[in-house]
Write a protein that holds these residues in place. Structure first.
Motif, PDB file in Angstrom:
ATOM      1  N   GLY A 115       0.840  -1.186   0.000  1.00 58.95           N
ATOM      2  CA  GLY A 115       0.000   0.000   0.000  1.00 58.95           C
ATOM      3  C   GLY A 115       0.874   1.236   0.000  1.00 58.95           C
ATOM      4  N   PRO A 116       0.295   2.365   0.126  1.00 59.16           N
ATOM      5  CA  PRO A 116      -1.067   2.660   0.589  1.00 59.16           C
ATOM      6  C   PRO A 116      -2.079   2.692  -0.552  1.00 59.16           C
ATOM      7  CG  PRO A 116       0.127   4.709   0.349  1.00 59.16           C
ATOM      8  CD  PRO A 116       1.085   3.594  -0.015  1.00 59.16           C
ATOM      9  N   TRP A 117      -3.353   2.526  -0.142  1.00 54.68           N
ATOM     10  CA  TRP A 117      -4.488   2.719  -1.015  1.00 54.68           C
ATOM     11  C   TRP A 117      -5.316   3.839  -0.419  1.00 54.68           C
ATOM     12  CZ3 TRP A 117      -3.140  -2.307   0.571  1.00 54.68           C
ATOM     13  CH2 TRP A 117      -2.532  -3.079  -0.423  1.00 54.68           C
ATOM     14  N   ASN A 118      -5.609   4.843  -1.242  1.00 51.40           N
ATOM     15  CA  ASN A 118      -6.459   5.943  -0.802  1.00 51.40           C
ATOM     16  C   ASN A 118      -7.908   5.526  -0.978  1.00 51.40           C
ATOM     17  OD1 ASN A 118      -4.393   7.845  -0.118  1.00 51.40           O
ATOM     18  ND2 ASN A 118      -3.996   8.047  -2.309  1.00 51.40           N
TER      19      ASN A 118
ATOM     20  N   ILE B 136      -0.837  -5.452   5.873  1.00 51.24           N
ATOM     21  CA  ILE B 136       0.370  -5.789   6.628  1.00 51.24           C
ATOM     22  C   ILE B 136       0.352  -7.282   6.931  1.00 51.24           C
ATOM     23  CG2 ILE B 136       1.684  -5.393   8.745  1.00 51.24           C
ATOM     24  CD1 ILE B 136       0.330  -2.569   8.802  1.00 51.24           C
ATOM     25  N   ARG B 137       1.352  -7.980   6.410  1.00 50.28           N
ATOM     26  CA  ARG B 137       1.512  -9.410   6.679  1.00 50.28           C
ATOM     27  C   ARG B 137       2.660  -9.556   7.663  1.00 50.28           C
ATOM     28  NH1 ARG B 137      -0.603 -12.950   2.587  1.00 50.28           N
ATOM     29  NH2 ARG B 137      -1.909 -11.688   1.206  1.00 50.28           N
ATOM     30  N   GLY B 138       2.440 -10.328   8.703  1.00 54.39           N
ATOM     31  CA  GLY B 138       3.492 -10.471   9.694  1.00 54.39           C
ATOM     32  C   GLY B 138       3.277 -11.664  10.596  1.00 54.39           C
ATOM     33  N   GLN B 139       4.151 -11.735  11.588  1.00 56.85           N
ATOM     34  CA  GLN B 139       4.087 -12.831  12.545  1.00 56.85           C
ATOM     35  C   GLN B 139       3.979 -12.240  13.947  1.00 56.85           C
ATOM     36  OE1 GLN B 139       7.494 -15.540  13.509  1.00 56.85           O
ATOM     37  NE2 GLN B 139       6.259 -16.933  12.263  1.00 56.85           N
ATOM     38  N   ALA B 140       2.901 -12.615  14.630  1.00 62.38           N
ATOM     39  CA  ALA B 140       2.670 -12.175  16.004  1.00 62.38           C
ATOM     40  C   ALA B 140       2.597 -13.412  16.884  1.00 62.38           C
ATOM     41  CB  ALA B 140       1.381 -11.370  16.098  1.00 62.38           C
ATOM     42  N   LYS B 141       3.531 -13.540  17.818  1.00 62.59           N
ATOM     43  CA  LYS B 141       3.559 -14.697  18.729  1.00 62.59           C
ATOM     44  C   LYS B 141       3.520 -16.017  17.962  1.00 62.59           C
ATOM     45  CE  LYS B 141       1.432 -12.014  22.384  1.00 62.59           C
ATOM     46  NZ  LYS B 141       0.302 -11.838  23.278  1.00 62.59           N
ATOM     47  N   ASN B 142       4.370 -16.151  16.955  1.00 64.53           N
ATOM     48  CA  ASN B 142       4.488 -17.356  16.122  1.00 64.53           C
ATOM     49  C   ASN B 142       3.242 -17.661  15.303  1.00 64.53           C
ATOM     50  OD1 ASN B 142       7.152 -17.910  16.942  1.00 64.53           O
ATOM     51  ND2 ASN B 142       6.386 -18.856  18.809  1.00 64.53           N
ATOM     52  N   TYR B 143       2.387 -16.682  15.099  1.00 61.61           N
ATOM     53  CA  TYR B 143       1.156 -16.855  14.340  1.00 61.61           C
ATOM     54  C   TYR B 143       1.216 -15.937  13.122  1.00 61.61           C
ATOM     55  CZ  TYR B 143      -3.873 -17.080  13.419  1.00 61.61           C
ATOM     56  OH  TYR B 143      -5.091 -17.266  12.839  1.00 61.61           O
ATOM     57  N   ASN B 144       1.049 -16.497  11.925  1.00 57.05           N
ATOM     58  CA  ASN B 144       1.070 -15.710  10.698  1.00 57.05           C
ATOM     59  C   ASN B 144      -0.289 -15.051  10.488  1.00 57.05           C
ATOM     60  OD1 ASN B 144       3.747 -16.325   9.982  1.00 57.05           O
ATOM     61  ND2 ASN B 144       3.084 -18.322   9.238  1.00 57.05           N
ATOM     62  N   VAL B 145      -0.272 -13.723  10.417  1.00 56.96           N
ATOM     63  CA  VAL B 145      -1.498 -12.947  10.383  1.00 56.96           C
ATOM     64  C   VAL B 145      -1.405 -11.879   9.297  1.00 56.96           C
ATOM     65  CG1 VAL B 145      -0.680 -11.326  12.144  1.00 56.96           C
ATOM     66  CG2 VAL B 145      -3.121 -11.687  11.881  1.00 56.96           C
ATOM     67  N   VAL B 146      -2.574 -11.457   8.781  1.00 60.28           N
ATOM     68  CA  VAL B 146      -2.636 -10.363   7.817  1.00 60.28           C
ATOM     69  C   VAL B 146      -3.635  -9.334   8.341  1.00 60.28           C
ATOM     70  CG1 VAL B 146      -3.072  -9.674   5.434  1.00 60.28           C
ATOM     71  CG2 VAL B 146      -2.147 -11.957   5.915  1.00 60.28           C
ATOM     72  N   TYR B 147      -3.171  -8.086   8.397  1.00 62.95           N
ATOM     73  CA  TYR B 147      -3.985  -6.965   8.867  1.00 62.95           C
ATOM     74  C   TYR B 147      -4.349  -6.053   7.700  1.00 62.95           C
ATOM     75  CZ  TYR B 147      -2.054  -7.948  13.527  1.00 62.95           C
ATOM     76  OH  TYR B 147      -1.688  -8.533  14.712  1.00 62.95           O
ATOM     77  N   LEU B 148      -5.525  -5.471   7.757  1.00 68.02           N
ATOM     78  CA  LEU B 148      -5.859  -4.297   6.963  1.00 68.02           C
ATOM     79  C   LEU B 148      -5.846  -3.137   7.951  1.00 68.02           C
ATOM     80  CD1 LEU B 148      -8.760  -5.486   4.617  1.00 68.02           C
ATOM     81  CD2 LEU B 148      -6.344  -5.105   4.046  1.00 68.02           C
TER      82      LEU B 148
END
Length: 186
Positions: free
Chosen positions: A112-115, A128-140
């Protein structure tokens, strides 16, 4: 016997259940109607699709919090009054809140970003793709600017479920509305 309304029960299955000693069964149905979730102060709201429920334990600072546990989907909305900042832009607020999220991830990738325009208000969104506490997660990560506030709308799910559920997460984000308080009469 208890089941869900979308369970496939044909006559053969019912006869087998009777033969096994079943004398009654019940089923549950989820409402197909969307739910309007309003903040405690009544100033903001989300429209939640079927299967979503308010969940007040996702983020202590969030005004709105909801989840669809069967699909592993989540959303929170946090509010910052513009009075608390000197001439902060939409992009600057998005950077501040996005950086806070990135600090909590072991590794990440940002797209991104997307307006966007959400109910007539300018917004900016990042994936946002990432790893939180060994868990693969994707956020908007979406920031909405109104006349008086900045709203951070954070929706997320597992990496494996993101592509399939992205449209639903986007619908929840797009449903955000800052509720107009009463207008003065002359």
């Amino acid at each position: 016997f208890q089941t869900h309304a979308n369970a496939h029960l044909d006559l053969e299955a019912l006869l087998l259940m009777k033969k096994a000693g079943c004398v009654s069964f019940s089923y549950g149905m989820e409402s197909a109607s969307p739910i309007v979730l309003k903040s405690m102060d009544g100033q903001s709201q989300l429209i939640l699709p079927s299967g979503w429920k308010e969940h007040r334990k996702l983020n202590d600072a969030a005004e709105l919090q909801a989840a669809n546990f069967s699909k592993n989907l989540y959303v929170v909305v946090l509010t910052d009054s513009k009075e608390d900042f000197d001439h902060l832009t939409l992009e600057e607020h998005s950077t501040i809140t996005r950086d806070r999220l990135l600090e909590s991830l072991a590794s990440f990738e940002v797209k991104g970003p997307w307006n966007l325009n959400i109910k007539g208000n300018p917004a900016i969104q990042f994936e946002i793709r990432g790893q939180a506490k060994n868990y693969n997660v994707v956020y908007l990560h979406t920031t909405v600017e109104t006349a008086k506030n900045f709203y951070q709308i954070l929706s997320w799910t597992s990496k494996s479920g993101f592509e399939k559920n992205r449209p639903e997460l986007e619908r929840v984000v797009d449903s955000f509305l800052e509720v107009q308080t009463g207008t003065a009469s002359r």
